[in-house]
Design a protein around this motif. Sequence first.
Motif, PDB file in Angstrom:
ATOM      1  N   UNK A   1     -18.161  -1.671  40.949  1.00 54.33           N
ATOM      2  CA  UNK A   1     -17.295  -1.995  39.803  1.00 54.33           C
ATOM      3  C   UNK A   1     -16.011  -1.163  39.806  1.00 54.33           C
ATOM      4  N   UNK A   2     -14.982  -1.719  39.188  1.00 57.09           N
ATOM      5  CA  UNK A   2     -13.725  -0.963  39.055  1.00 57.09           C
ATOM      6  C   UNK A   2     -13.906   0.266  38.158  1.00 57.09           C
ATOM      7  N   UNK A   3     -14.688   0.086  37.091  1.00 56.74           N
ATOM      8  CA  UNK A   3     -14.756   1.104  36.039  1.00 56.74           C
ATOM      9  C   UNK A   3     -16.203   1.453  35.734  1.00 56.74           C
ATOM     10  N   UNK A   4     -16.515   2.739  35.742  1.00 53.41           N
ATOM     11  CA  UNK A   4     -17.852   3.188  35.338  1.00 53.41           C
ATOM     12  C   UNK A   4     -17.707   4.050  34.088  1.00 53.41           C
ATOM     13  N   UNK A   5     -18.420   3.672  33.035  1.00 54.82           N
ATOM     14  CA  UNK A   5     -18.388   4.410  31.777  1.00 54.82           C
ATOM     15  C   UNK A   5     -19.690   5.199  31.691  1.00 54.82           C
ATOM     16  N   UNK A   6     -19.611   6.504  31.967  1.00 52.61           N
ATOM     17  CA  UNK A   6     -20.818   7.337  32.089  1.00 52.61           C
ATOM     18  C   UNK A   6     -21.093   7.992  30.731  1.00 52.61           C
ATOM     19  N   UNK A   7     -22.132   7.503  30.060  1.00 55.56           N
ATOM     20  CA  UNK A   7     -22.384   7.900  28.666  1.00 55.56           C
ATOM     21  C   UNK A   7     -23.712   8.628  28.520  1.00 55.56           C
ATOM     22  N   UNK A   8     -24.104   9.380  29.536  1.00 55.76           N
ATOM     23  CA  UNK A   8     -25.388  10.082  29.499  1.00 55.76           C
ATOM     24  C   UNK A   8     -25.197  11.592  29.649  1.00 55.76           C
ATOM     25  N   UNK A   9     -24.615  12.006  30.775  1.00 56.52           N
ATOM     26  CA  UNK A   9     -24.370  13.439  30.951  1.00 56.52           C
ATOM     27  C   UNK A   9     -25.341  14.153  31.868  1.00 56.52           C
ATOM     28  N   UNK A  10     -26.167  13.396  32.596  1.00 57.11           N
ATOM     29  CA  UNK A  10     -27.065  14.048  33.550  1.00 57.11           C
ATOM     30  C   UNK A  10     -26.510  13.916  34.971  1.00 57.11           C
TER      31      UNK A  10
ATOM     32  N   UNK B   1     -13.905  -5.245  36.428  1.00 65.05           N
ATOM     33  CA  UNK B   1     -15.357  -5.158  36.262  1.00 65.05           C
ATOM     34  C   UNK B   1     -15.720  -3.761  35.795  1.00 65.05           C
ATOM     35  N   UNK B   2     -16.757  -3.700  34.958  1.00 69.07           N
ATOM     36  CA  UNK B   2     -17.144  -2.403  34.388  1.00 69.07           C
ATOM     37  C   UNK B   2     -18.656  -2.283  34.362  1.00 69.07           C
ATOM     38  N   UNK B   3     -19.131  -1.055  34.448  1.00 74.90           N
ATOM     39  CA  UNK B   3     -20.553  -0.775  34.228  1.00 74.90           C
ATOM     40  C   UNK B   3     -20.651   0.368  33.236  1.00 74.90           C
ATOM     41  N   UNK B   4     -21.608   0.250  32.322  1.00 73.24           N
ATOM     42  CA  UNK B   4     -21.851   1.296  31.328  1.00 73.24           C
ATOM     43  C   UNK B   4     -23.195   1.927  31.643  1.00 73.24           C
ATOM     44  N   UNK B   5     -23.208   3.239  31.858  1.00 76.35           N
ATOM     45  CA  UNK B   5     -24.463   3.949  32.101  1.00 76.35           C
ATOM     46  C   UNK B   5     -24.898   4.598  30.791  1.00 76.35           C
ATOM     47  N   UNK B   6     -26.067   4.170  30.302  1.00 73.50           N
ATOM     48  CA  UNK B   6     -26.582   4.735  29.054  1.00 73.50           C
ATOM     49  C   UNK B   6     -26.587   3.708  27.946  1.00 73.50           C
ATOM     50  N   UNK B   7     -27.768   3.475  27.351  1.00 72.90           N
ATOM     51  CA  UNK B   7     -27.856   2.466  26.285  1.00 72.90           C
ATOM     52  C   UNK B   7     -28.034   3.098  24.908  1.00 72.90           C
TER      53      UNK B   7
END
Length: 344
Positions: free
Chosen positions: A237-246, A170-176
Amino acid sequence: MRATVLYGAGDVRVENVPDARLIEPTDALVAVSRACICGSDLWPYKLMQPGEPPRRMGHEAIGVVEAVGSGVHTLKVGDVVVMPFAYSDGTCAFCHEGLHTSCVHGGFFGTVELPGAQAESLRIPLADGTLFVLPVGADEALMASLLTLSDVMGTGHHAARAAKVGRGRTAAVIGDGAVGLCAVIAARRLGAEQIIMMGHHPDRIALAREFGTTDVVSERGEEAVQRVRALTGGVGVHSVLECVGTEEAMRTAIGIARAGGAIGRVGVPHYEAIPGSEPAFYNNLAIGGGPAPVRAYIQELLPDVLDGRIEPGRVFDRVIGLDEVTDGYRAMNDREAIKVMVKP
Ligand SMILES: [Zn+2]
């Protein structure tokens, strides 16, 4: 030639500057056919302080080789090339390990030290190691997707790798933003079974769903954490993809990661210390990521782009000429455009 120069917060201009030229024998000169405005360009666009020297912006481009120095051996005039956002020699220990952004002779485009790609022409240092020759002609319909190999698709892929995305996980992506959307593509490509997009712009969420998002969480902060937990049987989630930087994004990342999970961060951090040290410790979280070695990833991602299996070029929702770059920055900063392509 014309090029983009950032003078101060909110003050970006397109100006006449001296023509780019070969300086070192290992340089190549590239005529830029397509460049981009990047989410990371918006940080200095918003925060540049008085007294900082002007910066020639841009670090993503596809172009045609116009000239090569006497020490360049793998490129020739007329080659269609994609440039990674960092230059690298391709020969040092870090380059051999696939970590080109740590190249001992490397550096970054669009900095005070090295002019950027939102320009008619660009000097590429260490051209043999830096540039990747594309097996296509200059007018190929795939250009938008190939252009994302400069940065956003490789960066999304790096987030997925650092977050240890794998089959059935399972994954979550932070930042659209564009990187977040490419991170969705990457998570799906690497086999994630559930992909939760955390964002709240309807147009971006719609695209995220087409790219493979299975669930959307538009809340923020603690509410967002609770929603993700509810969507994952209470565990995260197993994986968090942090695509924001705050700092808030990192706090959320630690809040939604399952025990033993991993966080891949690719948003340039605008905070001093990583928050959530205690939950990160007690949950055995791996926190990784950094500037993506996109040069290493082009080889892996290119076949999927050429075959149309992935279409990261869909993140571009506006195409402008070089003289419209000022408005392009405004449009991205106002979230009116997801990602802007510049055709000099
Ligand atoms: Zn190197």
